[in-house]
Design an enzyme around this catalytic site. Structure first.
Site, short mmCIF file in Angstrom:
data_model
loop_
_atom_site.label_atom_id
_atom_site.label_comp_id
_atom_site.label_asym_id
_atom_site.label_seq_id
_atom_site.Cartn_x
_atom_site.Cartn_y
_atom_site.Cartn_z
N GLU B 59 22.67 46.03 31.22
CA GLU B 59 22.97 44.90 32.10
C GLU B 59 23.41 45.33 33.48
OE1 GLU B 59 23.55 44.86 28.89
OE2 GLU B 59 22.53 43.06 28.21
N HIS B 128 28.85 34.35 22.19
CA HIS B 128 27.53 33.92 22.65
C HIS B 128 27.52 32.45 23.03
CE1 HIS B 128 26.26 37.63 20.67
NE2 HIS B 128 25.04 37.47 21.08
C1 TPP Z 1 25.14 43.70 25.96
C2 TPP Z 1 24.12 42.98 25.17
N1 TPP Z 1 22.89 42.80 25.67
C3 TPP Z 1 21.95 42.15 24.96
C4 TPP Z 1 22.23 41.67 23.71
C5 TPP Z 1 21.17 40.91 22.91
N2 TPP Z 1 20.76 41.71 21.75
C6 TPP Z 1 21.29 41.51 20.53
S1 TPP Z 1 20.77 42.64 19.40
C7 TPP Z 1 19.78 43.38 20.56
C8 TPP Z 1 18.96 44.58 20.18
C9 TPP Z 1 19.83 45.69 19.77
O1 TPP Z 1 19.07 46.79 19.42
P1 TPP Z 1 19.75 47.98 18.64
O2 TPP Z 1 20.97 48.42 19.34
O3 TPP Z 1 18.70 49.02 18.44
O4 TPP Z 1 20.21 47.38 17.26
P2 TPP Z 1 19.30 46.75 16.12
O5 TPP Z 1 19.17 45.31 16.42
O6 TPP Z 1 18.01 47.47 16.12
O7 TPP Z 1 20.07 46.99 14.87
C10 TPP Z 1 19.89 42.76 21.79
C11 TPP Z 1 19.15 43.15 22.99
C12 TPP Z 1 23.53 41.85 23.22
N3 TPP Z 1 23.89 41.39 22.05
N4 TPP Z 1 24.43 42.53 23.96
#
Ligand code: TPP
Ligand code: TPP
Ligand code: MG
Ligand code: MG
Lengths: 377, 323, 377, 323
Positions: B59, B128
């Site tokens: 971000e 959220h």
């Molecule tokens: C700071 C932030 N940016 C965006 C999001 C939206 N978001 C939720 S889960 C996710 C993907 C996360 O990927 P990863 O860290 O690989 O975890 P996974 O879902 O694969 O377990 C995103 C972009 C968030 N929760 N927090």
């Protein structure tokens, strides 16, 4: 890639030690080893069964909000937590059911939480993305990617400060100053923190800040990167440059090792080694566990952004079947394994039924636990 | 007029702006997949990966890169996914974007848009569901807009993109699928001009964003004839229209989804009271959320939710209060 | 450590090309080489003279606010900027006078800015920590550590997008869309961005996010870490774990190289190579320049937290004297060097006098350039 | 009573708390060097590097680690250097610290203090002069305090450390060297209780933080006898005292250093107007900064500064206004 450190060589306390059904001792004898693996299998089956119910509940609208399933990744959560004790803490993510169950959280309360009911882990106020169970050292899922990393660092710092305070015989102070629910044995001197996060988190600033911090203060933290290849709807390799999570951690001074996260026994073995190092005072360690997210990002995401064959191939590598096969080789009867899985399914189905039958929280709960001074009227 | 969803209206407006000006581009997570509300659907296919940029979960970099790109003459649309994640990029927004023109004596301008869908949506719980528009109205340098209808989703987005100021656009998460009439050729909506939704002498009711349909409904249900304003822009906001109405009705109600304490409703009330003098008004009320995080469980979340029924009661209270 | 990339091998356009007095051509002939080095010496002397005046002005209270001098570090700013053109952009830090002057900013306007006077670079609204000179591509100092890193990335992305737009013959649009003051030749196709930051910035999240970003999108950015050993009052090695800035950058996929930042010619040579690679399309490059901050963190910090001998030793390594010695060896007369330094001192003294004599800004300036819509009454 | 500086009072209070409770510790940049205002001077020597922790420039980690440490039973004092840098750690403060207790149903608490000296000081310009207290009063879960005297610097810090809530303590940068009387044995100041600075029937004047001495002076200079309150705590704030006074005087003036638009003064005005009804008041005014960044140049910065002269005029306006 694991950094070598003299102090880490000395054997640390054996793993296990919490609730024996959760974290069985590994003592070398074949039957104990098998018992431990059966316990791991049981937890993996329980996580999967939990999440099957959770996804179904989300799809049917019975569980409000969003569920992020970790189906297919159970080997990481269980392989790591098999080496933790009650007194150890974990921090988790939006995809945290597996971490919680593997750490011994109350699955029934978790299911109630998912359904927003009274009796849920957080009284219904958190939901799937905010499950916590402080009584077993589970410091919480987190809806913000990467946010658990600095929290885990601070938890480890506190563990160390409290140890120092105890050894300075000022322990008497603790009684008064202690406010949070804490896991049994929270005062174990060599408690550690395991910090789970996804591959997407390595692109956020707090990842760097936390790695540097943990290495700098030589904190007892095991960082576990669950690399399931995706960050939401984007293949993470498409937005990540350089050598990957382990290389980034090492660049900040945290020794790192990669493991096949779909092989629970491999995770267990490496985690055992890393946890021993950390308990021995070697400072933070980093475990990069490759795995695959069978389901979509959420329980209702069809994951159309990836080839179906890729997901199918991952399903063929099923960490649960792999562990079951290893147990079969070790002489465990197929019936015993089937019974464990059936029991897990039954347990979670009954939790779901309980959740559906449970009352909603008292309306006043909406206004409690905000703060003491200046609480809402 | 065509009937379309909020997301579709916003998507169309962005596509039109990108066709109009090749220096308009968008960056944010999962944009190539259409964004999480479908508001970018198909744009990657039309404009390619250099103008619809799918980013890492970074971000600070998303926001900061948007600024750098604006300083070098392009017009970025910065997508924050949801407003809560802007908390991960507050320095970039508040200490960089908002101040760069002033600090550098006008040499550079941050002509960019920051989109941050906000508010409650599908039991997303405390991290959220936040509404932080009041924060941004407090920050010099920022323009703040908050559409409440599909037409304004399109018109304000166009205005934001064409503005030479940095414009924060807070879309109501809960309305992405809501439908409404949208002109065939959407014109930019003038920033700072409210939309009068209903007319009446009994009270002046001010709202914006996700509360617009709620207040419309509540005003109808109340049976009380009020002036109802959808502010649309929170900074600048249409003080003139609201003050003129309040001068006539003598009664002011502000309704928003955000926490009442230090919400933007406080500013509206304070400003109107200052302008008219307390003697110029007979009743004033703010209706917002309690000062508590948003809980997950549906009945608990409902305690935080603005409803037509709450609006009805408040309108009746305000319209009938005697002092 | 410089990553090798086939495309980078092809010789890029020669450096220089902006204001010839700023960025002299290097064309191989001994006299041109000497002229270039003399120009570098002149800028280094000008920076030092500027900052001597600035520190004196701060100490005497004539310049309000805080001045962060880069005295002793001039070789980095000048060695890098000698390889930039007008159309290239830089982002800078709280310690940015050197970067600005090396990039060709108007030193008189800068001095007025430091004094908060009308005619200052930012009309007196920025001060030392926010000096910018967009006309020469200087996109601004920054009061927030590390904040320039993502900004530089975005600037590079914009340069590329505009190039694409031009080549799509949509350039006609530019005239209307163009709002900011821009350096002459801003439309050069191979313009790059140089991003300066301190060693302290490598512990902030935006460092990681920016490195990944630049590598991912293969952006034309030269990252320059001015490693002066301190972050404010703390020795940075005491709060930084792992292998340091270059290792961290490489972990994110940005090739890095270290250089002795107190040897301006070494910086120049390495920067030339890196800039050529970047212009050639090799993506971002990282320059880790070790140096030393002679003065305290600010113009009034006595720097009691470090041994006096350490600072004295750094003064003995003076980058200006080193370059002067190299010039002497190349046959430049001592008088010529002395004249350059005297001229620099004279220039900056006159700027300071001009600043003291300049009027304060019009009071209305306090309310201008906030925003168009909703500007303060 | 002893006469000492704000910084000295705060330093002494922290040392006393650290002696009292070995689980109290502090973390932030340059703390081993005494902090940038000397408010940690000598503490590293007394308490060692594990309790006075000098950190990297990693605001997210400082804030987040503080939370983790609180969840594991210690009582961290998180030093942000200046409030502006909290913008680099807003997610950790607002989405983590403020919500953790609620989100987790009371299982864990963030019993910690976040210190963020704020406001104008020595021409530090736009990025180093912000007052963001209104933001934090808008965030459920946070307690917000803003001392205006050395005695309160000590007393509020003690209260903050002993509170089981997360307390944000916004010290006025400009007052670190100001001197005042401090009791030999400092007791915690009750959170939410204002300090009445002067008494009078002509108007109710409310202020806090760096404006406390300015308003005291202005009230004296005005020759108008007013009730003057130093709020000290902004959430909870002493509504009861202010409302009671305003009911009596019928005239309310709120003075703060922050930008007026959406500043905490809006909340105070709105709340009092709601409580008394507009008919209960005869004059209301907010006095704060224009909605512009803080400029560097002294005469320009002065245009943003609260002065006794501005307060005098406002008090006279409010005290004499007729409606
Ligand atoms: C700071 C932030 N940016 C965006 C999001 C939206 N978001 C939720 S889960 C996710 C993907 C996360 O990927 P990863 O860290 O690989 O975890 P996974 O879902 O694969 O377990 C995103 C972009 C968030 N929760 N927090
Ligand atoms: C985000 C942030 N945190 C803290 C500060 C306060 N600060 C100003 S300069 C500085 C030290 C920076 O060190 P370094 O990056 O090495 O640059 P140097 O001063 O050595 O040139 C600090 C901590 C800041 N400006 N921004
Ligand atoms: Mg992932
Ligand atoms: Mg440094």
């Amino acid at each position: 890639m694991v950094g070598s450190d003299d102090r880490s060589a000395q054997a640390a306390a054996p793993p296990g030690g919490g609730d024996p059904s959760r974290s069985p001792h590994r003592q070398g004898s074949a039957s104990n080893e098998t018992a431990r693996r059966l316990a791991m299998l049981r937890d993996m089956a329980r996580i999967r069964a939990f999440e099957h119910e959770a996804v179904a509940a989300m799809r049917s609208g019975q569980a409000p909000g969003v569920v992020h399933p970790s189906i297919g990744q159970e080997g990481v959560a269980v392989g790591v937590c098999a080496n933790l004790r009650r007194a150890d803490r974990i921090t988790s993510t939006h995809r945290g059911h597996g971490h919680a169950i593997a750490k011994g959280a109350d699955a029934r309360a978790m299911m109630l939480e998912l359904h927003g009911r009274a009796g849920g882990s957080c009284g219904g106020k958190g939901g799937s993305m905010h499950i916590a169970d402080f009584a077993v050292g589970m410091l919480g899922a987190n809806g913000v990617v990467g946010a658990g990393i600095p929290i885990a660092c601070g938890a480890a710092q506190a563990i160390r400060l409290r140890r120092a305070v105890r050894s300075a015989e000022a322990a008497a102070r603790l009684a008064g100053g202690q406010r949070n629910r804490e896991p049994a044995g929270a005062e174990e001197d060599d408690a550690i923190v395991a910090c789970f996060f996804g591959d997407g988190a390595v692109n956020r600033g707090p990842f760097l800040e936390g790695m540097n911090w943990a290495a700098l203060y030589r904190l007892p933290v095991l960082f576990v990167c669950e690399d399931n290849g995706f960050a939401a709807f984007t293949r993470n390799s498409a937005v990540t440059a350089g050598g990957g999570p382990a290389v980034r951690a090492e660049a900040c001074g945290v020794p790192a090792i990669a493991v096949d996260g779909e092989d629970a026994l491999a995770v267990d073995a490496v985690a055992a080694e890393l946890v021993a190092r950390i308990r021995g005072g070697a400072g933070p360690q980093f475990l990069h566990a490759r795995c695959y997210r069978w389901e979509g990002h959420t329980g209702t995401d069809a994951a159309a952004y990836r080839p179906a064959e890729e997901a199918a191939a991952a399903r063929d590598r099923d960490c649960i079947r792999r562990l079951a096969a290893a147990l079969a080789t070790a002489g465990v009867a197929a019936e015993e394994i089937a019974a464990i899985e059936a029991e897990a399914a039954e347990e979670m189905a009954s939790h779901r039924a309980a959740a559906m039958a449970a009352p909603w929280p008292d309306p006043g709960a909406a206004f409690s636990d905000v703060q003491d001074a200046g609480a809402p009227a | 007029m065509t009937r379309m969803s909020f997301a579709e209206a916003a998507r169309t407006a962005l596509a039109e702006e990108m066709r109009r000006d090749p220096l308009v581009w968008a960056l944010g997570e999962d944009l190539a997949q259409g964004g999480i509300f479908g508001q970018y659907k198909g744009l990657a296919e039309e404009f390619g990966p250099d103008r619809i940029v799918s980013t890492p979960i970074s971000e600070s970099a998303i926001m900061g890169a948007g600024l750098g790109a604006a300083l070098c003459g392009t017009r970025p649309v910065i997508e924050m996914r949801i407003a809560d994640f802007t908390l991960c990029a507050m320095d970039e927004l508040v200490s960089q974007i908002a101040k760069v023109r002033y600090m550098f004596g006008g040499q550079g301008r941050a002509a960019l848009v920051v989109r941050m869908p906000q508010g409650m949506w599908r039991n997303s719980a405390a991290q959220h569901s936040q509404c932080l528009e009041a924060w941004l109205t407090h920050i010099p340098g920022l323009v703040v807009a908050a559409p409440g209808t599909p037409a304004d989703a399109a018109g304000l987005l166009k205005a934001a993109i064409r503005s030479d100021d940095p414009v924060v656009l807070m879309e109501p998460k809960n309305l992405w699928t809501a439908e409404g009439e949208v002109p065939e050729a959407v014109e930019p909506v003038a920033l700072g001009v409210a939309r009068q939704v209903a007319q009446g002498d009994a009270a002046t009711v001010v709202t914006w964003s996700a509360c617009v349909p709620v207040v419309e409904q509540g005003a109808r249900d109340s049976g009380v004839a009020c002036d109802v304003f959808d502010l649309r822009s929170l900074w600048p906001w249409d003080e003139a229209a609201v003050i003129a109405s309040a001068r006539r009705t003598g009664r002011l109600l502000v309704v928003h989804e955000a926490v009442t304490v230090s919400g933007f409703g406080a500013e509206v009330v304070a400003r109107v009271v200052e302008a008219l003098g307390p003697g110029g008004l007979r009743a004033v009320e703010r209706l917002g959320a309690p000062r508590a995080p948003v809980p997950f469980s549906p009945p608990l979340e409902d305690a935080m939710r603005m409803t037509p029924a709450r609006v009805v009661q408040a309108i009746r209270r305000v319209a009938s209060a005697r002092h």
